[in-house]
Design an enzyme around this catalytic site. Structure first.
Site, PDB file in Angstrom:
ATOM      1  CB  SER A 169      -0.944  -0.062   1.207  1.00 29.03           C
ATOM      2  OG  SER A 169      -1.945   0.903   1.095  1.00 29.03           O
ATOM      3  CG  ASP A 209      -6.174  -3.930  -3.362  1.00 31.15           C
ATOM      4  OD1 ASP A 209      -7.026  -3.088  -3.036  1.00 31.15           O
ATOM      5  OD2 ASP A 209      -4.950  -3.734  -3.264  1.00 31.15           O
ATOM      6  CG  HIS A 220      -5.627  -2.316   0.224  1.00 29.81           C
ATOM      7  ND1 HIS A 220      -4.710  -2.244  -0.806  1.00 29.81           N
ATOM      8  CD2 HIS A 220      -5.175  -1.459   1.180  1.00 29.81           C
ATOM      9  CE1 HIS A 220      -3.756  -1.381  -0.470  1.00 29.81           C
ATOM     10  NE2 HIS A 220      -4.020  -0.893   0.719  1.00 29.81           N
TER      11      HIS A 220
END
Lengths: 366, 195
Positions: free
Chosen positions: A146, A311, A344
């Protein structure tokens, strides 16, 4: 596993991308394993939006281990018997490094809402100073998921000869419009908390916890996938005995209430705003005529890009975009697409294929 | 890929070129090409174990289904595309060929020859044949569009794919007089450089 938690202080002034200057700063760090005599076995792991320096292991009294504990440890994916792993809390954070809630700030003007804007490249700059502190000339790998993956990418661009391998996981070279929109809703929720006081809540000895909690609840939904929420909670009603709030009906509500509450007790509202702003503005191609190919041409490290099918916050198209630009640029780069059970958040959890890819990448030659 | 075949591909691919290998397997060919001819190489593969092998070999690999993805690599400056023993596994081999030639200036294709005498004997025997090049049973083979050397060369002719070079290999993977004299009957494998 040898764990060492320490605060590292830097006294030299740091000029940020915004032009503002921090007159010295602290980084809260945690390291795992031992640095070899040649100092050539170092791995930097960069945390995501709400992460910190505590990446692995479980401390006394802790319910949950560090955020990447499934992957970092003796004999694990990033094997601490072989590698010296460095984790830190970035500046602007709220877990011991210099940030808006850090009352030990050298200058009072940098407290609270007055803390300057920081960027991903500012973080990378401080991480380079941290490498120098440890005497590490070149990282064997810089990895992150991320917002952490964005830092890893920035490392390859900012310091081409100071990192051999870069793992960019569940990340992108800039976030989607939808993602900026979601971040703004979260920030607005915080700003509208009666205790926010334009970010100056510390001096009034209050905290906009309600806003933080609601923002985190929204965020949390985006970190999971629809199918993951369905499998995990279904439409089951919450057991009345364990209701966190009388208004809660479903298990998923209770879960979000609990997670939000927990987060609001440990996170700082100004940090929340600052971190999400840094994420929104990340776009390394901007300095290269908005040409990602040109930007990636500066990279000497090998890249490994991992995206997760489930995600929807950082959809796989963004991973593909980096890979395709890397091919055009002619740099060494691999792209892997995994299903991921957690949306995610999949980057946080072990899976056989995920672990094998990262481990083989880290241990590959050159 | 055996030695003779590797050597042929190695000779055909120019030094310093940019190469894409569709169905790159464990990445050994690309590794060899980058070590011996300083190429910049990328493999496309969809099997997780083979992808891992590529990563171990230090080869750049992209996880993708070839059927879905050849056209994505247009305009990326590839000099040569390689498709070794995978053309017959694709859903639309003719379209794949057309696309490959848009991806790179030249393309190296290797092909198991279904016209080989050994396989013909198998058919005469009333059974789906197998050989060193085609070892899988009919119910587990990945091959969808097997063809003979004659079939393939006819397609090239029809579609104006120019065969710049070709080598026919026998069952032992060697270039023999017999395999080159009557390839459709005696070659087990053909290697083409198509432009």
């Amino acid at each position: 596993m040898k764990v060492n938690t320490k605060k590292v202080s830097f006294v030299e002034p740091l000029t940020l991308q915004s032009g503002e200057v921090l007159h010295g700063f602290d980084l809260m760090t945690e390291t795992y394993g031992e640095l070899s005599d040649a100092k050539d076995n170092a791995v930097l792991v960069c945390h995501a939006f709400s992460g910190n320096h505590h990446a692995a292991g479980k401390k006394d009294g802790e319910k949950k281990p560090g955020w990447w504990d499934e992957l970092i440890g003796d004999g694990k994916t990033i094997d601490t018997k072989k590698f010296f792993v460095v984790a830190l809390n970035n500046i602007g954070g709220c877990h011991g490094s210099t940030g808006p809630a850090n009352t030990e700030n050298k200058l009072k003007q940098h407290n609270g809402a007055n803390f300057p804007e920081v960027s991903v490249s500012d973080w990378v700059k401080t991480q380079k100073l941290l490498a120098d502190h440890f005497g590490i000339d070149c990282w064997e790998m810089v990895a992150g998921g991320s917002l952490g993956g964005m830092q890893a990418l920035q490392w390859g661009i900012s310091y081409p000869d100071k990192v051999k391998k870069v793992a960019i996981i569940a990340a992108s070279s800039k976030i989607s419009t939808q993602n900026i929109a979601l971040n703004e809703v979260a920030r607005e929720i915080i700003r509208k908390d009666e205790n926010f006081h334009n970010g100056d809540y510390l001096s009034k000895d209050v905290s906009p916890k309600k806003g933080l909690k609601a923002a985190r609840m929204l965020g949390h939904i985006t970190y999971l996938s629809e199918s993951n929420m369905r499998k995990r909670f279904g439409r089951r009603l919450q057991d009345p005995e364990n209701k966190i709030d009388a208004d809660v009906n479903y298990e998923v509500e209770n879960y979000l209430q609990y997670k939000g509450e927990q987060f609001a007790n440990t996170f700082d509202a100004n940090s929340y705003i600052l971190m999400t702003k840094a994420m929104d503005s990340f776009d390394p191609a901007k300095d290269f005529d908005n040409d990602l190919v040109k930007c990636l041409k500066t990279i000497q490290a090998k890249l490994l890009i991992i995206s997760f099918d489930s995600d929807w916050l950082f959809p796989k198209e963004y991973g593909v975009e980096i890979q395709m630009s890397a091919i055009k640029a002619g740099i060494n780069s691999s792209y892997i697409e995994l299903e991921g059970d957690y949306g995610h958040d999949s980057f946080l959890f072990y899976s056989e294929q995920y672990s094998a890819a990262l481990k083989n990448f880290l241990n590959s030659n050159g | 890929m055996d030695n003779t075949l590797q050597q042929i591909v190695l000779n055909w691919i120019p030094s310093q070129s940019k190469v894409i290998d569709f169905g790159c397997g464990d990445g050994v060919l690309l590794k060899m090409l980058s070590e011996q001819k300083s190429i910049t190489g990328y493999g496309v593969e969809n099997d997780p174990d083979k992808i891992n092998a590529c990563i171990i070999n230090g080869v750049s690999v992209i996880q993708q289904d070839i059927d879905a993805g050849i056209h994505n690599y247009k305009g990326m400056g590839f000099d040569v595309a390689v498709m070794a023993s995978s053309i017959q596994c694709l859903r639309k081999p003719r379209d794949a060929m057309k696309n490959i030639l848009k991806v790179a200036n030249e393309c190296v294709i290797t092909l198991p020859n279904f016209g080989n005498w050994e396989l013909r004997l198998g058919i005469l025997n009333g059974k789906m044949p197998s050989s060193a090049q085609l070892p899988a049973k009919w119910y587990e083979t990945k091959n969808l569009h097997l063809c003979t050397i004659t079939d393939f060369e006819e397609l090239c002719c029809e579609e104006s794919f120019v065969i710049k070079k070709q080598v026919y290999l026998n069952r032992k993977g060697k270039s023999s007089w017999l395999a080159n004299r009557l390839p459709n009957l005696f070659a087990a494998q053909a290697v083409y450089l198509i432009g």
